[in-house]
Design a protein around this motif. Structure first.
Motif, PDB file in Angstrom:
ATOM      1  N   ARG A  54       0.853  -1.189   0.000  1.00  0.00           N
ATOM      2  CA  ARG A  54       0.000   0.000   0.000  1.00  0.00           C
ATOM      3  C   ARG A  54       0.886   1.235   0.000  1.00  0.00           C
ATOM      4  O   ARG A  54       1.944   1.265   0.615  1.00  0.00           O
ATOM      5  N   ASN A  56       0.372   5.497   0.291  1.00  0.00           N
ATOM      6  CA  ASN A  56      -0.552   6.600   0.521  1.00  0.00           C
ATOM      7  C   ASN A  56      -0.073   7.854  -0.189  1.00  0.00           C
ATOM      8  O   ASN A  56       1.078   8.258  -0.043  1.00  0.00           O
ATOM      9  N   SER A  57      -0.951   8.453  -0.958  1.00  0.00           N
ATOM     10  CA  SER A  57      -0.687   9.693  -1.704  1.00  0.00           C
ATOM     11  C   SER A  57       0.470   9.541  -2.688  1.00  0.00           C
ATOM     12  O   SER A  57       1.280  10.452  -2.845  1.00  0.00           O
ATOM     13  N   GLY A  62      -4.766  11.217  -7.959  1.00  0.00           N
ATOM     14  CA  GLY A  62      -5.534   9.975  -7.882  1.00  0.00           C
ATOM     15  C   GLY A  62      -6.873  10.177  -7.184  1.00  0.00           C
ATOM     16  O   GLY A  62      -7.019  11.025  -6.311  1.00  0.00           O
ATOM     17  N   ALA A  63      -7.853   9.373  -7.582  1.00  0.00           N
ATOM     18  CA  ALA A  63      -9.188   9.484  -6.995  1.00  0.00           C
ATOM     19  C   ALA A  63      -9.225   8.998  -5.549  1.00  0.00           C
ATOM     20  O   ALA A  63     -10.087   9.406  -4.781  1.00  0.00           O
ATOM     21  N   TYR A  64      -8.298   8.136  -5.188  1.00  0.00           N
ATOM     22  CA  TYR A  64      -8.237   7.592  -3.833  1.00  0.00           C
ATOM     23  C   TYR A  64      -6.827   7.762  -3.288  1.00  0.00           C
ATOM     24  O   TYR A  64      -5.855   7.660  -4.030  1.00  0.00           O
ATOM     25  N   PRO A  65      -6.677   7.972  -1.988  1.00  0.00           N
ATOM     26  CA  PRO A  65      -5.337   8.218  -1.437  1.00  0.00           C
ATOM     27  C   PRO A  65      -4.444   6.978  -1.396  1.00  0.00           C
ATOM     28  O   PRO A  65      -3.233   7.092  -1.504  1.00  0.00           O
ATOM     29  N   ASP A  66      -5.033   5.788  -1.233  1.00  0.00           N
ATOM     30  CA  ASP A  66      -4.234   4.574  -1.144  1.00  0.00           C
ATOM     31  C   ASP A  66      -4.232   3.814  -2.467  1.00  0.00           C
ATOM     32  O   ASP A  66      -5.284   3.600  -3.071  1.00  0.00           O
ATOM     33  N   ASN A  67      -3.053   3.411  -2.866  1.00  0.00           N
ATOM     34  CA  ASN A  67      -2.863   2.640  -4.092  1.00  0.00           C
ATOM     35  C   ASN A  67      -1.870   1.526  -3.808  1.00  0.00           C
ATOM     36  O   ASN A  67      -1.235   1.498  -2.762  1.00  0.00           O
TER      37      ASN A  67
END
Length: 89
Positions: A54, A56-57, A62-67
């Motif tokens: 994971r 974060n940012s 991105g549409a969501y903070p976690d990728n």
């Protein structure tokens, strides 16, 4: 699910994870080694030798903070690279 190199412009790391491969035989970046840790969680090791984790940012705009990026090098000491596998009936 496969490692994708340079697929996120200005991303925090060069390798990210996407669902984009249709030919598994000719795509080593779509093969993952699953390793079980002593704590019962699992790691996903990419062909690059790094682990899916994971982040974060890490995706600008991105549409969501976690990728999920492929950046962890020590999954035993990096909880963000540890995954729980749930088997559904």
């Amino acid at each position: 699910m496969a490692r994708c190199n340079q697929c996120i412009p200005n991303g925090a790391y060069p390798d990210s994870v996407f669902v984009h491969v249709t030919d598994l035989a000719g795509s080593p970046w779509a093969h993952w080694d699953i390793e079980r840790l002593d704590n019962g969680k699992y790691t996903l090791k990419a062909d690059s030798g790094k682990y899916a984790a994971r982040c974060n940012s890490c995706v600008p705009g991105g549409a969501y903070p976690d990728n999920v990026m492929v950046h962890a090098t020590n999954p035993n000491g990096e909880s963000w690279a540890q995954w729980e596998i749930i088997f559904l009936p």
